[in-house]
Design an enzyme around this catalytic site. Structure first.
Site, PDB file in Angstrom:
ATOM      1  N   HIS A 142     -51.618  22.238  -9.404  1.00  0.00           N
ATOM      2  CA  HIS A 142     -52.993  21.994  -9.864  1.00  0.00           C
ATOM      3  C   HIS A 142     -53.278  22.682 -11.191  1.00  0.00           C
ATOM      4  O   HIS A 142     -54.239  22.345 -11.863  1.00  0.00           O
ATOM      5  CB  HIS A 142     -53.981  22.497  -8.794  1.00  0.00           C
ATOM      6  CG  HIS A 142     -53.946  21.662  -7.549  1.00  0.00           C
ATOM      7  ND1 HIS A 142     -54.947  20.800  -7.194  1.00  0.00           N
ATOM      8  CD2 HIS A 142     -52.993  21.531  -6.588  1.00  0.00           C
ATOM      9  CE1 HIS A 142     -54.633  20.180  -6.071  1.00  0.00           C
ATOM     10  NE2 HIS A 142     -53.450  20.611  -5.673  1.00  0.00           N
ATOM     11  N   ASP A 170     -56.649  24.730 -18.516  1.00  0.00           N
ATOM     12  CA  ASP A 170     -56.986  24.325 -17.155  1.00  0.00           C
ATOM     13  C   ASP A 170     -56.070  23.189 -16.745  1.00  0.00           C
ATOM     14  O   ASP A 170     -55.695  22.367 -17.588  1.00  0.00           O
ATOM     15  CB  ASP A 170     -58.443  23.846 -17.093  1.00  0.00           C
ATOM     16  CG  ASP A 170     -59.121  24.287 -15.804  1.00  0.00           C
ATOM     17  OD1 ASP A 170     -58.410  24.405 -14.793  1.00  0.00           O
ATOM     18  OD2 ASP A 170     -60.343  24.498 -15.821  1.00  0.00           O
TER      19      ASP A 170
HETATM   20  O1  F6P Z   1     -57.271  24.921  -8.448  1.00  0.00           O
HETATM   21  C1  F6P Z   1     -56.494  26.023  -8.774  1.00  0.00           C
HETATM   22  C2  F6P Z   1     -56.669  27.112  -7.746  1.00  0.00           C
HETATM   23  O2  F6P Z   1     -55.836  28.142  -8.049  1.00  0.00           O
HETATM   24  C3  F6P Z   1     -56.375  26.701  -6.324  1.00  0.00           C
HETATM   25  O3  F6P Z   1     -55.043  26.808  -5.945  1.00  0.00           O
HETATM   26  C4  F6P Z   1     -57.223  27.674  -5.624  1.00  0.00           C
HETATM   27  O4  F6P Z   1     -57.474  27.353  -4.303  1.00  0.00           O
HETATM   28  C5  F6P Z   1     -58.473  27.680  -6.467  1.00  0.00           C
HETATM   29  O5  F6P Z   1     -57.991  27.615  -7.763  1.00  0.00           O
HETATM   30  C6  F6P Z   1     -59.410  28.853  -6.230  1.00  0.00           C
HETATM   31  O6  F6P Z   1     -58.733  30.057  -6.207  1.00  0.00           O
HETATM   32  P1  F6P Z   1     -58.681  30.949  -4.912  1.00  0.00           P
HETATM   33  O7  F6P Z   1     -58.160  30.112  -3.797  1.00  0.00           O
HETATM   34  O8  F6P Z   1     -57.800  32.097  -5.286  1.00  0.00           O
HETATM   35  O9  F6P Z   1     -60.095  31.371  -4.669  1.00  0.00           O
END
Ligand code: F6P
Length: 606
Positions: free
Chosen positions: A224, A431
């Site tokens: 992602h 991003d």
């Molecule tokens: O979309 C990228 C990402 O790193 C996801 O893998 C992740 O779930 C999200 O951002 C939010 O980050 P976190 O799960 O560490 O809160």
């Protein structure tokens, strides 16, 4: 019609019995896992059933993902969506996968966000829509090294090309590997489902670990985030081992061409491996690389605009919007993360207000994220003091330039705020895609849409060009200032033209197209040897990963046929070789050919 195992066993049956060819390992929990699926009450097993967080209209059920009706998917990620429309989503991954899993009967395995003592338990399933969720208590001892450490203090900044934000530790790497091992062993219960779809950088080595456990099903990975240039990856401890493990996946999905090219550049530089037609060939078999730009569900977003908010959220939204009555405002919605460029955006806003005082306000929503990581604590302080400075310099008793909210909003509340905002400001330093950009566009009034200001380093900028969004370099506040100014003065006709073009793109490749596209690529990714090339071995289809097993079997069979039948001892020994090589080949093949391919009879290859 001939199926491959029929041909395989016909050859062996000609001599004797095929003991144990279809044997399954009964010592593990597959039956218990299947039983759980069977025991889910039928009403929960249907779209819009009691387990569904959102009701699903019957015409929508026939969407592209559901066309894969016989395909049993396992989705694995660190974070799992809350499956509650009143709870905020944390990040793009959860927002993207929630509607997919709800509709396609997938099992989604991830972290429960609670830690455990590392005891391994059978997968527990909770129904949600037509899918299931299984939340794992990841081992407490390794969690800091896995999540805060290697995932979010080493990989995350490296993937976003921010080396100064990186910290590295060998112990964190070990915790990361052990946690991936824990998840792989938990997922083993689901080994007879059809395909495994792993998400994001927390789980880079999971495919290799599934492989080591003997799971032969196609396994794919989708990233992602961005993938950086090789010199960034080189800063990650054990990058060679890590990168090698990614080649155990059958399919690697990226958000953009840039990410995919960066990944290929590393393979070329460090392993001397060339990517040809999107395929990398290693001794394991083939790994395909492909771009799958993630989308949203625009229809669901329209539903959000119409949905009732909870009284508390309604109050929160109304009181926020009151601040902007009769005046223009721009909106930024980001996790409070240093990759999001919020500090530079605030500075851009500062510069704009110096040249155009009181012209426009900013609503910045930035819920805290990864608050136990030091870099994030510091960034929060930096952003908040920058906002205070701008408000002190430009604000009056009656007008505040920047309204800042450090809490989360549901998707439905955000949809209303996006709709009311004249400008959407999405200016991350880097991003993967940035779904806020797409959500902002999807929420607009077609007759009077707002304008998107977009970082040229967000993946979304590969989808939206400069005739659609206003593209900026997020490192240059003056560019952000000029773009917000241009957006806020843009004539209606130009706004409509730009918006329509972006909306057409959003509608033509939704999150459901994205998922269906990925899964169907993954499903076929293991079949790499066409029937006509393989037929000369006399046994039909297989895939390249299983080729050595196939050749062993063919060699044993030839040797057996060459032994004089009068030499009983030698004949028996040769037969034992045929039997053992047949067993080694049988299990991986059984799945493939039972499920997918009914092949033309050998004659039709002539
Ligand atoms: O979309 C990228 C990402 O790193 C996801 O893998 C992740 O779930 C999200 O951002 C939010 O980050 P976190 O799960 O560490 O809160």
């Amino acid at each position: 019609m001939v199926r491959i195992h029929d041909a395989l066993y016909m050859a062996a049956l000609a001599y004797g019995s095929t003991s144990g060819a279809a044997q399954q390992d009964e010592t593990i929990n597959q039956p218990a896992f299947d039983q759980q699926l069977d025991e889910i009450p039928p009403e929960l097993d249907e779209p819009g059933g009691a387990g569904s967080a959102h009701s699903i209209a019957s015409d929508e059920v026939a969407d592209v993902v559901n066309q894969q009706s016989d395909l049993k998917l396992v989705v694995i990620s660190n974070r799992i969506a809350p499956f509650d429309p009143n709870k905020p989503q944390t990040g793009g991954l959860a927002a993207a996968l929630e509607p997919v899993v709800e509709r396609c009967g997938a099992v989604w395995v991830g972290s429960s966000e609670e830690c455990g003592d590392g005891t391994e338990r059978p997968l527990r399933l909770e129904p949600t829509g037509t899918g299931y969720v299984s939340r794992l208590d990841l081992p407490a001892a390794d969690h800091p090294g896995y999540y805060r450490g290697f995932s979010n203090s080493t990989l995350w900044p490296a993937l976003h090309s921010l080396p100064d934000r990186m910290s590295v530790s060998e112990d964190d790497y070990d915790s990361y590997q052990r946690t991936n091992g824990f998840i792989a062993r938990a997922v083993f219960d689901a080994r007879d489902r059809d395909v495994f779809w792993v998400h994001d950088y927390h789980l880079l080595p999971l495919g290799a670990q599934l492989n080591e456990l003997g799971i032969e099903r196609p396994a794919g990975f989708f990233l992602h985030t961005p993938w950086p240039a090789p010199d960034m990856v080189e800063r990650v401890p054990n990058h060679l081992e890590l990168m090698k493990s990614t080649l155990k996946y059958d399919l690697l999905g990226f958000q953009t061409n840039r990410d995919m090219n960066n990944y290929s550049a590393y393979l070329r530089t460090h392993f001397g491996l060339e990517t040809r037609d999107g395929i990398v060939t290693t001794e394991r078999g083939q790994t395909r690389l492909k771009k799958f730009p993630i989308g949203i569900d625009p229809r669901q977003f329209a539903d959000y605009l119409a949905a009732d908010l909870s009284p508390a959220e309604q109050k929160k939204v109304s009181s926020l919007l009151q601040n902007f009555e009769g005046s223009k405002f721009a909106i930024g919605v980001d996790r409070l993360d240093y990759t999001k460029g919020i500090d530079k955006r605030v500075e851009g806003f500062n510069q704009l207000l110096r040249t155009e005082p009181h012209s426009i306000s900013l609503l910045q929503i930035a819920p805290s994220s990864r608050a136990d990581v030091e870099q994030y604590q510091k960034y929060k302080e930096d952003v908040e003091s920058a906002i205070n400075r701008v408000n002190a310099e430009h604000g009056t008793d009656r007008w505040r330039p920047i309204h800042y909210k450090n809490d989360s909003f549901s998707q439905a509340a955000l949809a209303r705020l996006y709709r009311a905002a004249h400008v959407g400001v999405v200016t991350p330093l880097r991003d993967g895609m940035n779904l806020v950009a797409k959500e902002y566009v999807a929420a607009q009034d077609p007759k009077d849409p707002g304008v998107l200001v977009l970082s040229k380093f967000a993946g979304a900028a590969e989808d939206f060009n400069e005739n659609e969004a206003l593209l900026v370099d997020p490192n240059h506040p003056e560019e952000i200032a000029a773009a917000i100014s241009k957006a806020s003065h843009m004539p209606l006709e130009e706004r409509v033209t730009r918006w329509r073009s972006m909306m057409d793109k959003i509608e033509s490749y939704t999150i459901h197209d994205w998922a269906a596209d990925y899964v169907s690529e993954l499903d076929k990714s293991r079949v790499t040897v066409p029937a006509d090339q393989f037929h000369h071995l006399g046994l039909g289809w297989t895939n390249e990963a299983q080729m050595p097993l196939y050749q062993n079997y063919a060699t044993a069979l030839t040797a057996f046929n060459d032994v004089d039948p009068r030499d009983t001892a030698l004949k028996e020994a040769a037969y034992a070789n045929v039997e053992s090589s047949s067993e080694a080949l049988a299990t991986p093949l059984m799945h493939t050919q039972n499920r997918l391919w009914v092949l033309p009879a050998p004659d039709s290859f002539a």
